[in-house]
Write a protein that holds these residues in place. Sequence first.
Motif, PDB file in Angstrom:
ATOM      1  N   LEU A 335       0.747  -1.257   0.074  1.00  0.00           N
ATOM      2  CA  LEU A 335       0.078  -0.011   0.032  1.00  0.00           C
ATOM      3  C   LEU A 335       0.779   1.153   0.017  1.00  0.00           C
ATOM      4  O   LEU A 335       1.656   1.418   0.844  1.00  0.00           O
ATOM      5  CB  LEU A 335      -0.980  -0.257   1.300  1.00  0.00           C
ATOM      6  N   LEU A 336       0.507   2.299  -0.984  1.00  0.00           N
ATOM      7  CA  LEU A 336       1.058   3.433  -0.852  1.00  0.00           C
ATOM      8  C   LEU A 336       0.080   4.424  -1.306  1.00  0.00           C
ATOM      9  O   LEU A 336      -0.937   4.076  -1.493  1.00  0.00           O
ATOM     10  CB  LEU A 336       2.418   3.749  -1.966  1.00  0.00           C
ATOM     11  N   ILE A 337       0.288   5.628  -1.406  1.00  0.00           N
ATOM     12  CA  ILE A 337      -0.861   6.774  -1.597  1.00  0.00           C
ATOM     13  C   ILE A 337      -0.684   7.166  -2.915  1.00  0.00           C
ATOM     14  O   ILE A 337       0.300   7.900  -3.324  1.00  0.00           O
ATOM     15  CB  ILE A 337      -0.641   7.703  -0.541  1.00  0.00           C
ATOM     16  N   PRO A 338      -1.416   7.151  -3.807  1.00  0.00           N
ATOM     17  CA  PRO A 338      -1.581   7.537  -5.266  1.00  0.00           C
ATOM     18  C   PRO A 338      -1.398   9.193  -5.079  1.00  0.00           C
ATOM     19  O   PRO A 338      -2.176   9.648  -4.383  1.00  0.00           O
ATOM     20  CB  PRO A 338      -2.912   7.189  -5.700  1.00  0.00           C
ATOM     21  N   GLY A 339      -0.713   9.734  -5.754  1.00  0.00           N
ATOM     22  CA  GLY A 339      -0.505  11.312  -6.205  1.00  0.00           C
ATOM     23  C   GLY A 339      -1.741  11.750  -6.187  1.00  0.00           C
ATOM     24  O   GLY A 339      -1.966  12.834  -5.800  1.00  0.00           O
ATOM     25  N   SER A 340      -3.034  11.389  -6.955  1.00  0.00           N
ATOM     26  CA  SER A 340      -4.117  11.806  -6.992  1.00  0.00           C
ATOM     27  C   SER A 340      -4.854  12.260  -5.801  1.00  0.00           C
ATOM     28  O   SER A 340      -5.598  13.160  -6.181  1.00  0.00           O
ATOM     29  CB  SER A 340      -5.249  10.817  -7.820  1.00  0.00           C
ATOM     30  N   ARG A 341      -4.444  11.672  -4.598  1.00  0.00           N
ATOM     31  CA  ARG A 341      -5.147  11.993  -3.461  1.00  0.00           C
ATOM     32  C   ARG A 341      -4.606  13.417  -3.061  1.00  0.00           C
ATOM     33  O   ARG A 341      -5.047  14.272  -1.956  1.00  0.00           O
ATOM     34  CB  ARG A 341      -4.950  11.056  -2.341  1.00  0.00           C
ATOM     35  N   PHE A 342      -3.412  13.797  -3.630  1.00  0.00           N
ATOM     36  CA  PHE A 342      -2.781  15.247  -3.455  1.00  0.00           C
ATOM     37  C   PHE A 342      -3.059  16.221  -4.547  1.00  0.00           C
ATOM     38  O   PHE A 342      -2.484  17.142  -4.480  1.00  0.00           O
ATOM     39  CB  PHE A 342      -1.373  15.049  -3.058  1.00  0.00           C
ATOM     40  N   GLY A 343      -3.724  15.457  -5.520  1.00  0.00           N
ATOM     41  CA  GLY A 343      -4.130  16.567  -6.613  1.00  0.00           C
ATOM     42  C   GLY A 343      -3.050  16.549  -7.725  1.00  0.00           C
ATOM     43  O   GLY A 343      -2.785  17.418  -8.568  1.00  0.00           O
ATOM     44  N   VAL A 344      -1.928  15.464  -7.780  1.00  0.00           N
ATOM     45  CA  VAL A 344      -0.536  15.628  -8.536  1.00  0.00           C
ATOM     46  C   VAL A 344      -0.509  14.343  -9.155  1.00  0.00           C
ATOM     47  O   VAL A 344      -0.406  13.311  -8.372  1.00  0.00           O
ATOM     48  CB  VAL A 344       0.490  15.813  -7.716  1.00  0.00           C
ATOM     49  N   GLU A 345      -0.653  13.953 -10.382  1.00  0.00           N
ATOM     50  CA  GLU A 345      -0.562  12.755 -11.147  1.00  0.00           C
ATOM     51  C   GLU A 345       0.881  12.261 -11.225  1.00  0.00           C
ATOM     52  O   GLU A 345       1.751  13.230 -10.923  1.00  0.00           O
ATOM     53  CB  GLU A 345      -1.344  12.794 -12.593  1.00  0.00           C
ATOM     54  N   GLU A 346       0.900  10.975 -11.732  1.00  0.00           N
ATOM     55  CA  GLU A 346       2.456  10.491 -11.938  1.00  0.00           C
ATOM     56  C   GLU A 346       3.311  10.589 -10.683  1.00  0.00           C
ATOM     57  O   GLU A 346       4.557  10.535 -10.745  1.00  0.00           O
ATOM     58  CB  GLU A 346       3.177  11.372 -12.925  1.00  0.00           C
ATOM     59  N   HIS A 347       2.810  10.320  -9.541  1.00  0.00           N
ATOM     60  CA  HIS A 347       3.380  10.453  -8.263  1.00  0.00           C
ATOM     61  C   HIS A 347       2.746   9.539  -7.331  1.00  0.00           C
ATOM     62  O   HIS A 347       1.621   9.194  -7.395  1.00  0.00           O
ATOM     63  CB  HIS A 347       3.293  12.011  -7.747  1.00  0.00           C
ATOM     64  N   PHE A 348       3.553   9.215  -6.412  1.00  0.00           N
ATOM     65  CA  PHE A 348       2.795   8.497  -5.181  1.00  0.00           C
ATOM     66  C   PHE A 348       3.660   8.873  -3.998  1.00  0.00           C
ATOM     67  O   PHE A 348       4.670   9.230  -4.043  1.00  0.00           O
ATOM     68  CB  PHE A 348       2.743   6.800  -5.280  1.00  0.00           C
ATOM     69  N   ARG A 349       2.981   8.894  -2.721  1.00  0.00           N
ATOM     70  CA  ARG A 349       3.622   9.043  -1.619  1.00  0.00           C
ATOM     71  C   ARG A 349       4.190   7.625  -0.872  1.00  0.00           C
ATOM     72  O   ARG A 349       3.282   6.919  -0.773  1.00  0.00           O
ATOM     73  CB  ARG A 349       2.735  10.017  -0.761  1.00  0.00           C
ATOM     74  N   PHE A 350       5.212   7.641  -0.393  1.00  0.00           N
ATOM     75  CA  PHE A 350       5.996   6.401   0.098  1.00  0.00           C
ATOM     76  C   PHE A 350       6.647   6.647   1.317  1.00  0.00           C
ATOM     77  O   PHE A 350       7.444   7.624   1.336  1.00  0.00           O
ATOM     78  CB  PHE A 350       6.779   6.033  -1.143  1.00  0.00           C
ATOM     79  N   SER A 351       6.174   5.831   2.295  1.00  0.00           N
ATOM     80  CA  SER A 351       6.585   5.856   3.824  1.00  0.00           C
ATOM     81  C   SER A 351       8.107   5.003   3.725  1.00  0.00           C
ATOM     82  O   SER A 351       7.687   3.695   3.636  1.00  0.00           O
ATOM     83  CB  SER A 351       5.719   5.694   4.555  1.00  0.00           C
ATOM     84  N   SER A 352       9.222   5.388   3.968  1.00  0.00           N
ATOM     85  CA  SER A 352      10.325   4.468   4.183  1.00  0.00           C
ATOM     86  C   SER A 352      11.000   4.486   5.431  1.00  0.00           C
ATOM     87  O   SER A 352      12.016   3.714   5.634  1.00  0.00           O
ATOM     88  CB  SER A 352      11.512   4.817   3.046  1.00  0.00           C
ATOM     89  N   ALA A 353      10.520   5.028   6.462  1.00  0.00           N
ATOM     90  CA  ALA A 353      11.463   5.219   7.882  1.00  0.00           C
ATOM     91  C   ALA A 353      10.821   3.664   8.764  1.00  0.00           C
ATOM     92  O   ALA A 353      10.058   3.822   9.583  1.00  0.00           O
ATOM     93  CB  ALA A 353      10.918   6.206   8.509  1.00  0.00           C
ATOM     94  N   LEU A 354      10.967   2.545   8.059  1.00  0.00           N
ATOM     95  CA  LEU A 354      10.337   1.323   8.447  1.00  0.00           C
ATOM     96  C   LEU A 354      11.543   0.383   8.699  1.00  0.00           C
ATOM     97  O   LEU A 354      12.901   0.572   8.133  1.00  0.00           O
ATOM     98  CB  LEU A 354       9.520   0.633   7.616  1.00  0.00           C
ATOM     99  N   PRO A 355      11.423  -0.754   9.264  1.00  0.00           N
ATOM    100  CA  PRO A 355      12.411  -1.859   9.730  1.00  0.00           C
ATOM    101  C   PRO A 355      12.992  -2.352   8.479  1.00  0.00           C
ATOM    102  O   PRO A 355      12.009  -2.586   7.165  1.00  0.00           O
ATOM    103  CB  PRO A 355      11.715  -2.879  10.120  1.00  0.00           C
ATOM    104  N   ASP A 356      14.157  -2.219   7.806  1.00  0.00           N
ATOM    105  CA  ASP A 356      14.836  -2.556   6.405  1.00  0.00           C
ATOM    106  C   ASP A 356      14.407  -3.608   5.662  1.00  0.00           C
ATOM    107  O   ASP A 356      14.075  -3.647   4.599  1.00  0.00           O
ATOM    108  CB  ASP A 356      16.237  -2.515   6.786  1.00  0.00           C
ATOM    109  N   GLU A 357      14.389  -4.969   6.428  1.00  0.00           N
ATOM    110  CA  GLU A 357      14.004  -6.055   5.802  1.00  0.00           C
ATOM    111  C   GLU A 357      12.673  -6.038   5.287  1.00  0.00           C
ATOM    112  O   GLU A 357      12.321  -6.545   3.897  1.00  0.00           O
ATOM    113  CB  GLU A 357      14.056  -7.049   6.695  1.00  0.00           C
ATOM    114  N   HIS A 358      11.744  -5.544   6.015  1.00  0.00           N
ATOM    115  CA  HIS A 358      10.147  -5.318   5.639  1.00  0.00           C
ATOM    116  C   HIS A 358      10.152  -4.482   4.262  1.00  0.00           C
ATOM    117  O   HIS A 358       9.386  -4.584   3.283  1.00  0.00           O
ATOM    118  CB  HIS A 358       9.588  -4.887   6.892  1.00  0.00           C
TER     119      HIS A 358
END
Length: 377
Positions: A335-358
């Motif tokens: 799961l990530l957030i499509p840019g459309s939810r911020f009104g910006v196409e060709e983008h997604f929001r991605f959270s990366s401050a997570l345990p590295d293996e996962h």
Amino acid sequence: MTDFQAFAVEQYLSETEHGVHYNFSESGVHPMTYAELFELANINRDSLFATLVDYPQVNGSQVLRERIAALYSQAQADNVMVTVGATEANTLVAATLLEPGDNVIRFSPTYEQLAGNAHNLGFEVRTVDMLSSEDWAIDGSGLAAAVDDRTRIIHIVNPNNPTGRVLSASDRELIITAARRVGAWIVADEVYCGTERNTDEPTPSFWGGYERVIAINSMSKAYGLPGLRLGWLVAPESLIPALWRRHEYASITATMMSMELATAALAPRARDAITARARGLIRRGFETLQEQLSFHPGVFSVVPPQASAMSFVKFDLPVSSDVFAARLLAEEDVLLIPGSRFGVEEHFRFSSALPDEHLRAGLARMNALTGRILKGT
Ligand SMILES: Cc1ncc(COP(=O)(O)O)c(C=O)c1O
């Protein structure tokens, strides 16, 4: 009656997030367990267990408000009101400051909590762009043109969600100058302050930079404690009673236990340890993300976030951001957030401050889907 505007990002999260295995849709650092919190903040279980399951002091306990005030220059406990997350603070501010005929300035892309509330209360919301061609700096001339003498609030999220951009000194100055020109309030949502990637120097608060500032923050993002549901606002003392009266309607108060735990977490030693944990996750996570985004050359690019746990990634694929996100969820349990939810196409929001293996395992799945899309399947 104004058309109700749903909160696009939060609606997406609340409808999709639970049960997904690789959740890269959040914006804060990986939340900690109670066990980790007790250890990092050196909390004594017995004294915590003696806490009454009662209503606490409604505006926040004295000791907690003092700890929060100490994070700002020239703030006292009486400038602080504790809320149910930054969410309640943003909501109260819109309900308190706006009067008929007022307008609100928001920047795009951004987290639309205050602007959405203002729209749903029937106020005009004016949008000023942040420019991807300039690493998400604000459009200064757009700001100057949008602000007029009915502008009551300039709402800024700094560091920004979703781009992780920290305002430059000149962009801060542009915002202060525009607000001062018409006597508008700057409402600064600073929940990502303390999540800087390239420096241990926290992003400076707007508090203290201009007379009409409300600074908002919470335990959710930089501290990895979103489940405490504890936030705050810092405002001129004269404005606190009006905010407090609305707080009594909205929630009455945060909880006794969340105030106790936040008080422990904001003690200077504990706060240092919690911040160090967050910075470690943020810094390593972004390196892993960057490495994995280069797997398919030319497809992904990102303006490196200066702060926050997330990135606003641009992609060059023959699918919309909604389709990319929906296929990832259905085919890869990612799961990530499509840019459309911020009104910006060709983008997604991605959270990366997570345990590295996962993180690596989920990114490998994203790269697998990307490979299939490139092959037209
Ligand atoms: C900029 C911003 N403000 C506020 C919130 C909500 O914070 P809280 O959990 O403290 O209510 C979020 C959550 O994503 C956010 O990104």
